[in-house]
Write a protein that holds these residues in place. Sequence first.
Motif, PDB file in Angstrom:
ATOM      1  N   ILE A 113      35.036  61.109  32.004  1.00 42.72           N
ATOM      2  CA  ILE A 113      34.004  62.140  32.008  1.00 42.72           C
ATOM      3  C   ILE A 113      34.349  63.118  30.894  1.00 42.72           C
ATOM      4  O   ILE A 113      35.500  63.589  30.797  1.00 42.72           O
ATOM      5  N   LEU A 114      33.366  63.423  30.062  1.00 39.60           N
ATOM      6  CA  LEU A 114      33.567  64.288  28.912  1.00 39.60           C
ATOM      7  C   LEU A 114      32.677  65.522  29.005  1.00 39.60           C
ATOM      8  O   LEU A 114      31.566  65.448  29.540  1.00 39.60           O
ATOM      9  N   VAL A 115      33.165  66.619  28.477  1.00 33.06           N
ATOM     10  CA  VAL A 115      32.368  67.838  28.327  1.00 33.06           C
ATOM     11  C   VAL A 115      32.544  68.330  26.893  1.00 33.06           C
ATOM     12  O   VAL A 115      33.402  67.838  26.153  1.00 33.06           O
ATOM     13  N   ARG A 116      31.732  69.281  26.483  1.00 31.94           N
ATOM     14  CA  ARG A 116      31.918  69.883  25.166  1.00 31.94           C
ATOM     15  C   ARG A 116      33.255  70.643  25.112  1.00 31.94           C
ATOM     16  O   ARG A 116      33.745  71.133  26.140  1.00 31.94           O
ATOM     17  N   GLN A 117      33.821  70.738  23.921  1.00 35.21           N
ATOM     18  CA  GLN A 117      35.082  71.455  23.767  1.00 35.21           C
ATOM     19  C   GLN A 117      34.970  72.895  24.258  1.00 35.21           C
ATOM     20  O   GLN A 117      35.918  73.456  24.818  1.00 35.21           O
ATOM     21  N   ASP A 118      33.817  73.511  24.065  1.00 38.21           N
ATOM     22  CA  ASP A 118      33.657  74.916  24.455  1.00 38.21           C
ATOM     23  C   ASP A 118      33.104  75.099  25.863  1.00 38.21           C
ATOM     24  O   ASP A 118      32.742  76.214  26.260  1.00 38.21           O
ATOM     25  N   SER A 119      33.036  74.016  26.635  1.00 37.01           N
ATOM     26  CA  SER A 119      32.482  74.105  27.989  1.00 37.01           C
ATOM     27  C   SER A 119      33.422  74.880  28.914  1.00 37.01           C
ATOM     28  O   SER A 119      34.647  74.718  28.855  1.00 37.01           O
ATOM     29  N   PRO A 120      32.858  75.694  29.822  1.00 35.19           N
ATOM     30  CA  PRO A 120      33.704  76.379  30.805  1.00 35.19           C
ATOM     31  C   PRO A 120      34.154  75.455  31.939  1.00 35.19           C
ATOM     32  O   PRO A 120      34.981  75.854  32.759  1.00 35.19           O
ATOM     33  N   ILE A 121      33.612  74.253  31.999  1.00 36.11           N
ATOM     34  CA  ILE A 121      33.940  73.314  33.083  1.00 36.11           C
ATOM     35  C   ILE A 121      35.365  72.795  32.887  1.00 36.11           C
ATOM     36  O   ILE A 121      35.691  72.206  31.848  1.00 36.11           O
ATOM     37  N   GLN A 171      23.831  63.742  24.376  1.00 32.62           N
ATOM     38  CA  GLN A 171      23.157  64.681  25.276  1.00 32.62           C
ATOM     39  C   GLN A 171      24.062  65.847  25.637  1.00 32.62           C
ATOM     40  O   GLN A 171      23.584  66.955  25.860  1.00 32.62           O
ATOM     41  N   VAL A 172      25.367  65.599  25.680  1.00 29.93           N
ATOM     42  CA  VAL A 172      26.310  66.697  25.901  1.00 29.93           C
ATOM     43  C   VAL A 172      26.398  67.564  24.645  1.00 29.93           C
ATOM     44  O   VAL A 172      26.348  68.796  24.723  1.00 29.93           O
ATOM     45  N   LEU A 173      26.508  66.931  23.503  1.00 27.42           N
ATOM     46  CA  LEU A 173      26.622  67.687  22.252  1.00 27.42           C
ATOM     47  C   LEU A 173      25.399  68.551  22.003  1.00 27.42           C
ATOM     48  O   LEU A 173      25.506  69.668  21.490  1.00 27.42           O
ATOM     49  N   TYR A 174      24.219  68.042  22.373  1.00 25.41           N
ATOM     50  CA  TYR A 174      22.980  68.797  22.163  1.00 25.41           C
ATOM     51  C   TYR A 174      22.646  69.696  23.348  1.00 25.41           C
ATOM     52  O   TYR A 174      21.554  70.255  23.423  1.00 25.41           O
ATOM     53  N   GLN A 175      23.581  69.814  24.291  1.00 24.27           N
ATOM     54  CA  GLN A 175      23.457  70.685  25.460  1.00 24.27           C
ATOM     55  C   GLN A 175      22.270  70.316  26.347  1.00 24.27           C
ATOM     56  O   GLN A 175      21.683  71.166  27.003  1.00 24.27           O
ATOM     57  N   GLU A 176      21.962  69.015  26.376  1.00 24.55           N
ATOM     58  CA  GLU A 176      20.953  68.515  27.306  1.00 24.55           C
ATOM     59  C   GLU A 176      21.589  68.087  28.624  1.00 24.55           C
ATOM     60  O   GLU A 176      20.886  67.813  29.596  1.00 24.55           O
ATOM     61  N   ALA A 177      22.909  68.017  28.644  1.00 29.16           N
ATOM     62  CA  ALA A 177      23.670  67.710  29.849  1.00 29.16           C
ATOM     63  C   ALA A 177      25.006  68.434  29.754  1.00 29.16           C
ATOM     64  O   ALA A 177      25.524  68.655  28.648  1.00 29.16           O
ATOM     65  N   GLU A 178      25.553  68.801  30.913  1.00 27.27           N
ATOM     66  CA  GLU A 178      26.848  69.490  30.910  1.00 27.27           C
ATOM     67  C   GLU A 178      28.017  68.531  30.744  1.00 27.27           C
ATOM     68  O   GLU A 178      29.098  68.943  30.301  1.00 27.27           O
ATOM     69  N   ALA A 179      27.822  67.269  31.113  1.00 28.85           N
ATOM     70  CA  ALA A 179      28.911  66.295  31.031  1.00 28.85           C
ATOM     71  C   ALA A 179      28.316  64.913  30.790  1.00 28.85           C
ATOM     72  O   ALA A 179      27.118  64.680  31.001  1.00 28.85           O
ATOM     73  N   ALA A 180      29.170  64.003  30.348  1.00 27.26           N
ATOM     74  CA  ALA A 180      28.754  62.618  30.144  1.00 27.26           C
ATOM     75  C   ALA A 180      29.868  61.697  30.591  1.00 27.26           C
ATOM     76  O   ALA A 180      31.060  62.022  30.477  1.00 27.26           O
ATOM     77  N   ALA A 181      29.474  60.546  31.090  1.00 27.85           N
ATOM     78  CA  ALA A 181      30.429  59.509  31.447  1.00 27.85           C
ATOM     79  C   ALA A 181      30.372  58.407  30.402  1.00 27.85           C
ATOM     80  O   ALA A 181      29.300  58.051  29.911  1.00 27.85           O
ATOM     81  N   THR A 182      31.526  57.875  30.059  1.00 25.92           N
ATOM     82  CA  THR A 182      31.603  56.771  29.110  1.00 25.92           C
ATOM     83  C   THR A 182      32.898  56.014  29.390  1.00 25.92           C
ATOM     84  O   THR A 182      33.464  56.136  30.477  1.00 25.92           O
TER      85      THR A 182
END
Length: 277
Positions: A113-121, A171-182
């Motif tokens: 599960i990935l989030v943006r580097q600047d995400s508070p999650i 979708q995570v990078l464009y802030q359309e989702a808070e996280a992504a699975a890969t």
Amino acid sequence: MFFLFFALLLCLGSGLAVEAPAAAPGYSIMMVGRTAPTAERSQWLLLMQRVAAATGISFRLQIPPTLGDFERRVLDGDPDFAFVDPYLMVRAHQSLGYLSLLRDSSRLLQGVILVRQDSPIRSLKALNKATIAFPAVNTFPDSLQIRQLLARERIAYQPHFAGNFGNALRQVLYQEAEAAATTTSALGRERPEIQSRLRVLYVAPPVSPYVLAAHPRVPLAARRAVEAAILALADTAAGARLLDDVDLSQPVAASYEIDYKPMEMLGLAPFVLRGNE
């Protein structure tokens, strides 16, 4: 001297064709477009050209436009050969008798599960009420295993199925989702500038890797010829590079009983969704 002529046929959804003389037997081989379908077509084409030259067998390369299309066509018994994720191997074996042929011995498959580097999650619990992008509904481990984990942790979230691995990350990078699975392997295929903007929140336990499978209608002699040709490629530097490009860096014979049957006991069936690919 025996010469093979390769003709390329680019048709959206129908794939690429690698053709040998009409007298030679021909089989379809299907794989999934995980990140950059055009690049993956080229990589698989180069590999199957070598296999065709070694075996005298012609192959029709097919890369469906989405992961859901790929899943449906495999479970319909469309491809003679297919490069499938481990749980699709289980489902195809159970429903149609697909046979596992070769897997990569150098790596296991891991969902992340990935989030943006600047995400508070910073924790799984912080994903509660978040939108999470998945490559597809029924891919494994990136969707089925991760969704099973989130259910076990009682995390409520909004899923979005992006169609392939690259779309889910973007979708995570464009802030359309808070996280992504890969998967770790799909993430590794992304450009460094993409990877640097993402942070790993969770890594799932490793599982057996993708596997080259064959429909039982493919004669034993053809299956053995394909296996032998791919194994022989691993003994050459050029062949090893081709295999590394398609996640078969160190191919070995796959055993369904040892490598994939244990996944029948993972309890994933409730998370398989039909008609929503």
